[in-house]
Design a protein around this motif. Structure first.
Motif, PDB file in Angstrom:
ATOM      1  N   SER A  75      43.040  48.244  29.872  1.00  3.83           N
ATOM      2  CA  SER A  75      43.745  47.562  28.776  1.00  3.83           C
ATOM      3  C   SER A  75      45.100  47.052  29.253  1.00  3.83           C
ATOM      4  CB  SER A  75      43.906  48.499  27.575  1.00  3.83           C
ATOM      5  OG  SER A  75      44.487  49.731  27.947  1.00  3.83           O
ATOM      6  N   GLN A  76      45.723  47.751  30.177  1.00  2.78           N
ATOM      7  CA  GLN A  76      46.988  47.295  30.759  1.00  2.78           C
ATOM      8  C   GLN A  76      46.783  45.982  31.505  1.00  2.78           C
ATOM      9  OE1 GLN A  76      48.521  49.935  33.771  1.00  2.78           O
ATOM     10  NE2 GLN A  76      50.073  48.474  34.454  1.00  2.78           N
ATOM     11  N   ILE A  77      45.739  45.911  32.317  1.00  2.00           N
ATOM     12  CA  ILE A  77      45.490  44.683  33.073  1.00  2.00           C
ATOM     13  C   ILE A  77      45.174  43.531  32.135  1.00  2.00           C
ATOM     14  CG2 ILE A  77      43.942  43.565  34.725  1.00  2.00           C
ATOM     15  CD1 ILE A  77      43.667  46.278  36.116  1.00  2.00           C
ATOM     16  N   LEU A  78      44.348  43.776  31.112  1.00  2.00           N
ATOM     17  CA  LEU A  78      43.997  42.707  30.172  1.00  2.00           C
ATOM     18  C   LEU A  78      45.204  42.201  29.390  1.00  2.00           C
ATOM     19  CD1 LEU A  78      40.567  43.937  28.779  1.00  2.00           C
ATOM     20  CD2 LEU A  78      40.998  41.838  30.075  1.00  2.00           C
ATOM     21  N   SER A  79      46.227  43.022  29.246  1.00  2.00           N
ATOM     22  CA  SER A  79      47.433  42.566  28.543  1.00  2.00           C
ATOM     23  C   SER A  79      48.329  41.704  29.431  1.00  2.00           C
ATOM     24  CB  SER A  79      48.243  43.766  28.041  1.00  2.00           C
ATOM     25  OG  SER A  79      48.863  44.462  29.119  1.00  2.00           O
ATOM     26  N   ALA A  80      48.093  41.760  30.756  1.00  2.00           N
ATOM     27  CA  ALA A  80      48.966  41.045  31.680  1.00  2.00           C
ATOM     28  C   ALA A  80      48.233  39.992  32.505  1.00  2.00           C
ATOM     29  CB  ALA A  80      49.642  42.040  32.635  1.00  2.00           C
ATOM     30  N   GLN A  81      46.886  39.999  32.492  1.00  2.00           N
ATOM     31  CA  GLN A  81      46.124  39.095  33.326  1.00  2.00           C
ATOM     32  C   GLN A  81      44.906  38.568  32.565  1.00  2.00           C
ATOM     33  OE1 GLN A  81      46.274  37.506  36.005  1.00  2.00           O
ATOM     34  NE2 GLN A  81      47.971  38.382  37.168  1.00  2.00           N
ATOM     35  N   SER A  82      44.201  37.642  33.197  1.00  2.00           N
ATOM     36  CA  SER A  82      43.013  37.054  32.578  1.00  2.00           C
ATOM     37  C   SER A  82      41.850  38.035  32.619  1.00  2.00           C
ATOM     38  CB  SER A  82      42.618  35.783  33.343  1.00  2.00           C
ATOM     39  OG  SER A  82      42.176  36.118  34.650  1.00  2.00           O
ATOM     40  N   ARG A  83      40.840  37.762  31.814  1.00  2.00           N
ATOM     41  CA  ARG A  83      39.639  38.594  31.833  1.00  2.00           C
ATOM     42  C   ARG A  83      38.934  38.486  33.188  1.00  2.00           C
ATOM     43  NH1 ARG A  83      36.841  41.501  28.512  1.00  2.00           N
ATOM     44  NH2 ARG A  83      38.372  41.041  26.875  1.00  2.00           N
ATOM     45  N   GLU A  84      39.000  37.331  33.818  1.00  2.00           N
ATOM     46  CA  GLU A  84      38.383  37.158  35.136  1.00  2.00           C
ATOM     47  C   GLU A  84      39.014  38.112  36.149  1.00  2.00           C
ATOM     48  OE1 GLU A  84      37.474  33.565  38.350  1.00  2.00           O
ATOM     49  OE2 GLU A  84      39.159  33.398  36.948  1.00  2.00           O
ATOM     50  N   VAL A  85      40.335  38.246  36.112  1.00  2.00           N
ATOM     51  CA  VAL A  85      41.022  39.155  37.031  1.00  2.00           C
ATOM     52  C   VAL A  85      40.656  40.602  36.715  1.00  2.00           C
ATOM     53  CG1 VAL A  85      43.287  40.048  37.712  1.00  2.00           C
ATOM     54  CG2 VAL A  85      42.906  37.577  37.565  1.00  2.00           C
ATOM     55  N   ILE A 366      39.184  39.764  57.830  1.00  2.00           N
ATOM     56  CA  ILE A 366      39.276  39.675  59.293  1.00  2.00           C
ATOM     57  C   ILE A 366      37.931  39.273  59.898  1.00  2.00           C
ATOM     58  CG2 ILE A 366      39.592  41.058  61.388  1.00  2.00           C
ATOM     59  CD1 ILE A 366      41.744  42.640  59.842  1.00  2.00           C
ATOM     60  N   LEU A 367      36.852  39.794  59.324  1.00  2.00           N
ATOM     61  CA  LEU A 367      35.506  39.536  59.866  1.00  2.00           C
ATOM     62  C   LEU A 367      34.844  38.292  59.276  1.00  2.00           C
ATOM     63  CD1 LEU A 367      34.209  43.231  59.801  1.00  2.00           C
ATOM     64  CD2 LEU A 367      35.033  41.940  61.791  1.00  2.00           C
ATOM     65  N   GLY A 368      35.549  37.609  58.354  1.00  2.00           N
ATOM     66  CA  GLY A 368      35.001  36.390  57.766  1.00  2.00           C
ATOM     67  C   GLY A 368      33.993  36.614  56.669  1.00  2.00           C
ATOM     68  N   LYS A 369      34.048  37.796  56.004  1.00  2.00           N
ATOM     69  CA  LYS A 369      33.078  38.109  54.943  1.00  2.00           C
ATOM     70  C   LYS A 369      33.806  38.712  53.741  1.00  2.00           C
ATOM     71  CE  LYS A 369      29.619  39.268  58.460  1.00  2.00           C
ATOM     72  NZ  LYS A 369      28.768  40.358  59.018  1.00  2.00           N
ATOM     73  N   ARG A 370      34.834  38.048  53.268  1.00  2.00           N
ATOM     74  CA  ARG A 370      35.637  38.595  52.177  1.00  2.00           C
ATOM     75  C   ARG A 370      34.850  38.577  50.872  1.00  2.00           C
ATOM     76  NH1 ARG A 370      41.580  36.470  50.075  1.00  2.00           N
ATOM     77  NH2 ARG A 370      42.394  38.525  49.480  1.00  2.00           N
ATOM     78  N   PRO A 371      34.834  39.707  50.119  1.00  2.00           N
ATOM     79  CA  PRO A 371      34.081  39.748  48.855  1.00  2.00           C
ATOM     80  C   PRO A 371      34.632  38.744  47.836  1.00  2.00           C
ATOM     81  CG  PRO A 371      34.715  41.957  49.574  1.00  2.00           C
ATOM     82  CD  PRO A 371      35.457  41.004  50.441  1.00  2.00           C
ATOM     83  N   GLU A 372      33.754  38.305  46.933  1.00  2.00           N
ATOM     84  CA  GLU A 372      34.162  37.335  45.920  1.00  2.00           C
ATOM     85  C   GLU A 372      35.274  37.888  45.032  1.00  2.00           C
ATOM     86  OE1 GLU A 372      32.167  34.759  42.246  1.00  2.00           O
ATOM     87  OE2 GLU A 372      30.890  35.692  43.759  1.00  2.00           O
ATOM     88  N   TRP A 373      35.163  39.174  44.659  1.00  2.00           N
ATOM     89  CA  TRP A 373      36.203  39.744  43.807  1.00  2.00           C
ATOM     90  C   TRP A 373      37.553  39.773  44.516  1.00  2.00           C
ATOM     91  CZ3 TRP A 373      37.902  43.791  46.599  1.00  2.00           C
ATOM     92  CH2 TRP A 373      36.989  44.532  47.360  1.00  2.00           C
ATOM     93  N   ALA A 374      37.544  39.882  45.834  1.00  2.00           N
ATOM     94  CA  ALA A 374      38.802  39.894  46.578  1.00  2.00           C
ATOM     95  C   ALA A 374      39.491  38.538  46.511  1.00  2.00           C
ATOM     96  CB  ALA A 374      38.549  40.297  48.029  1.00  2.00           C
ATOM     97  N   GLU A 375      38.713  37.469  46.528  1.00  2.00           N
ATOM     98  CA  GLU A 375      39.295  36.133  46.400  1.00  2.00           C
ATOM     99  C   GLU A 375      39.985  35.982  45.052  1.00  2.00           C
ATOM    100  OE1 GLU A 375      39.460  33.935  48.705  1.00  2.00           O
ATOM    101  OE2 GLU A 375      37.981  34.583  50.185  1.00  2.00           O
ATOM    102  N   THR A 376      39.330  36.463  43.993  1.00  2.00           N
ATOM    103  CA  THR A 376      39.917  36.356  42.654  1.00  2.00           C
ATOM    104  C   THR A 376      41.203  37.152  42.547  1.00  2.00           C
ATOM    105  OG1 THR A 376      37.723  36.073  41.683  1.00  2.00           O
ATOM    106  CG2 THR A 376      39.495  36.758  40.200  1.00  2.00           C
ATOM    107  N   LEU A 377      41.196  38.390  43.043  1.00  2.00           N
ATOM    108  CA  LEU A 377      42.384  39.231  42.944  1.00  2.00           C
ATOM    109  C   LEU A 377      43.505  38.709  43.828  1.00  2.00           C
ATOM    110  CD1 LEU A 377      40.734  42.777  42.977  1.00  2.00           C
ATOM    111  CD2 LEU A 377      41.559  41.482  41.010  1.00  2.00           C
ATOM    112  N   GLY A 378      43.156  38.200  45.005  1.00  2.00           N
ATOM    113  CA  GLY A 378      44.181  37.737  45.932  1.00  2.00           C
ATOM    114  C   GLY A 378      44.867  36.470  45.508  1.00  2.00           C
ATOM    115  N   SER A 379      44.189  35.645  44.700  1.00  2.00           N
ATOM    116  CA  SER A 379      44.773  34.359  44.282  1.00  2.00           C
ATOM    117  C   SER A 379      45.299  34.393  42.851  1.00  2.00           C
ATOM    118  CB  SER A 379      43.718  33.259  44.407  1.00  2.00           C
ATOM    119  OG  SER A 379      42.607  33.518  43.550  1.00  2.00           O
TER     120      SER A 379
END
Length: 497
Positions: A75-85, A366-379
Motif C-alpha cells: 500500500s505504501q508503494i501504491l501511494s507513491a508509484q504506479s500500479r505497474e511499478v 551484466i549477462l544481457g538477460k535482465r528480467p522484464e520487472w527489472a526494466e520497469t523498476l529501474g526506469s
C-alpha cells in the motif's frame, strides 16, 4: 550484542597475483554472494571483497523472513508509484523468493514454511491493515482476512498470506559461499574498498593499497560506498532490534504489527541441543537519532514480559537497513560509473526477497538477460510523493547535523566504564569521543569521515553512530558500516583529558 545466528563459513581466499577479475562484488551479504554465484555459474572469474567477515552486517543480523507480505509495503508503494511499478515489485520479490527456496532445496538448507501475518493490535490501526490486504489482493497475492487468530497478544484483525518461509540466514550464506567456490569464485575477507575508478575498466583500491581490476564492479554494501549518485541523500538509515527468548510458547507463523509498538515475531525451531526460540523485533529508529539504544531494547523486553511471561532472554542484537522514498529499492547502474559499476540499496528491512531480486537484476544486466520487472523498476520516475520524502529525509539530516554539533561543542564529560560520549577538544571546536569498553580506553575525533557529522555514542552496541547518513564506527574508530570508508582519527589519551 550477539545474534542468535552463528557463522558457518571458511577462511578467506588469497587475492590473485594479477589482481584481475571479470567481476568484483563488494560486500559478502545475501545480495553480493547471490550475484557472485550467478556470474560464476556463467563461467566468469568473480571475486567477492568484504571489509569485515561474510554476512557481518545486515544479512547475518536479520530475522530471516522470506515473505511476499511485508507489513504495509504494498500500500505504501501504491501511494507513491504506479500500479505497474507496484506489480513489478511483487514480481521481483516473488522471483527472488522462488530462486532462494529452490537454492535451499537443492543444497539441503533447512527452512520452515509459515503463514505471514500483518495485523493491527488496536481498532484505530485496522484501516492500515485493510488497505494492505486490498493492495496485496489487487497485485495477485492470495491473502485472506482474519478477524481473530490464536495468539497471546492483542490482535483485532490481520491479513494472512500462506506458504511463506523462514530460515537461519547463516545456513543460506554458508551454502552460497560453498557454491560460489565450487564454480571458481573467491571470497576475500578483511579487505575494505576505499575507491573505484570510473574510466575504462574499473580499478578497485583497497585500504591496504592493493589495486584490483575488473570489467564490472557490484556494490552490495547496504549503503553504496561511493558517493556518485548521492544515494546517501536518497535513503534513510534505520536500526531495529531483535531479542531471542526461550521458555515461551511460540505462535505458529510470522507476525508483524502495524500498531505502536510495532513488533515482529517469529519462531526458531529447536534441535537436540536447544529448545524452540521466540524472536521479538522492532523498536526501530533513524541511526544516531535516539537518546538511548538500550532503552529501545527495553521496550521489546517489556512487551515480551507482558505477553509471554516466563520467557528468558538468550540473545539480543540489532541490524541496519535503508528506507527508499517510494518504497522501492534502487538497483542498477551507478550514475557516473562508466556503465560498469552497479549498486543495490533501499530494501527497507525486506532484504531476503529484495536482496536476491537485486542480484538477479544486476547479474542479468551484466549477462544481457535482465528480467522484464527489472526494466520497469529501474526506469521508474520519482513522483511528487517520493520527491517530498527525499526532501523530508534531507531536512532530517539538516536538523540532526545542527543538533549534533551543538551537543558536541557545548560540553565535556567524564566517561564511566563501558560508556562513551562526545567531548570538546582542547581547542573547543573538535569533538573528541572517549570510551572505555572492556577495560580499554579509546579517544577519537568524533567526526564522521564521510561528511563530517558529529557522532553519537550507541550505548547498546558500544559504537559511534553518525546521525546524518548512518555510518558507524567501533570505539577505536574502525569502520563498522558505511558510507564512510576511512576510520576515525585517533586522539591521544592524556592524563588530564
Amino acid at each position: 550484542m550477539d545474534a542468535l545466528w552463528t557463522s558457518r563459513t571458511s577462511d578467506s581466499d588469497p587475492l590473485p597475483d594479477d589482481g584481475r577479475f571479470d567481476d568484483i562484488v563488494v560486500g559478502a551479504g545475501l545480495t553480493g554472494l547471490t550475484a557472485a554465484l550467478l556470474l560464476a555459474r556463467a563461467g566468469r572469474r568473480v571475486g567477492v571483497v568484504e571489509a569485515r567477515e561474510v554476512a557481518a552486517v545486515t544479512t547475518g543480523r536479520t530475522t530471516g523472513k522470506l515473505s511476499l507480505l511485508q507489513g504495509t509495503k504494498l500500500s505504501q508503494i501504491l501511494s507513491a508509484q504506479s500500479r505497474e511499478v507496484a506489480q513489478a515489485y511483487v514480481d521481483a520479490n516473488k522471483e527472488g523468493q522462488q530462486w532462494l527456496l529452490r537454492f535451499c532445496g537443492d543444497h539441503d538448507v533447512p527452512f520452515q514454511v509459515r503463514d505471514a501475518v500483518t495485523y493491527a493490535a488496536a481498532e484505530r490501526d485496522l484501516a492500515k491493515v485493510k488497505d494492505e490486504h486490498e493492495a496485496a489482493r489487487s497485485l495477485g497475492l492470495d491473502v485472506r482476512w482474519a478477524d481473530q487468530l490464536e495468539v497471546p497478544f492483542p490482535l483485532v484483525g490481520g491479513t494472512v498470506l500462506a506458504e511463506q518461509a523462514q530460515f537461519d540466514p547463516m545456513d543460506v550464506v554458508a551454502a552460497l559461499v560453498d557454491q560460489l567456490r565450487a564454480h571458481g569464485g573467491t571470497v576475500h575477507e578483511g579487505r575494505r574498498v576505499v575507491g573505484v575508478s570510473r574510466r575504462g575498466a574499473p580499478e578497485v583500491t583497497l585500504d591496504d593499497g592493493h589495486v584490483l581490476r575488473a570489467d564490472n564492479v557490484v556494490l552490495a554494501t547496504g549503503m553504496p560506498v561511493l558517493d556518485r549518485g548521492l544515494y546517501f541523500s536518497k535513503v534513510e538509515p534505520t536500526r531495529s532490534y531483535i531479542i531471542a527468548f526461550q521458555g515461551a510458547e511460540v505462535p505458529f507463523g510470522m507476525y508483524l504489527s502495524v500498531s505502536s509498538p510495532g513488533v515482529s515475531i517469529r519462531s526458531v525451531p529447536g534441535d537436540a541441543d536447544s529448545a524452540p526460540a521466540l524472536l521479538v523485533g522492532g523498536a526501530g529508529h533513524v541511526v544516531g537519532r535516539t537518546r538511548s539504544e538500550s532503552a529501545k531494547l527495553d521496550e521489546l523486553r517489556e512487551w515480551t514480559a507482558h505477553y509471554f511471561p516466563g520467557a528468558t532472554e538468550t540473545h539480543a542484537w540489532s541490524a541496519q537497513d535503508y528506507s527508499p522514498p517510494d518504497g522501492v529499492p534502487f538497483v542498477g547502474k551507478l550514475p557516473r560509473g562508466g556503465g560498469r559499476i552497479y549498486l543495490a540499496t533501499g530494501y527497507d528491512k525486506w532484504g531476503m526477497t529484495n536482496g536476491v531480486a537485486a542480484a538477479l537484476s544486476i547479474a542479468g544486466q551484466i549477462l544481457g538477460k535482465r528480467p522484464e520487472w527489472a526494466e520497469t523498476l529501474g526506469s521508474r520516475p520519482l513522483r511528487p510523493r517520493g520527491a517530498a520524502r527525499v526532501a523530508a529525509i534531507n531536512a532530517g539530516v539538516g536538523v540532526a547535523a545542527t543538533g549534533s554539533f551543538a551537543r558536541a561543542e557545548s560540553k565535556k564529560v567524564s566517561v564511566p566504564a563501558g560508556e562513551g560520549e562526545g567531548n570538546v577538544g582542547r581547542d573547543g571546536v573538535v569533538p573528541i569521543g572517549a570510551s572505555q569498553v572492556d577495560g580499554k580506553t579509546c579517544q577519537v575525533v568524533a567526526l564522521c569521515t564521510h561528511l563530517g557529522g558529529a557522532l553519537r555514542w550507541n550505548d547498546a552496541e558500544k559504537s559511534w553512530d553518525c546521525p546524518l547518513h548512518g555510518s558507524r564506527f567501533a570505539p577505536d574508530g574502525k569502520v563498522l558500516e558505511g558510507p564512510a570508508t576511512k576510520p576515525l582519527v585517533q586522539h591521544e589519551v592524556l592524563a588530564d583529558d
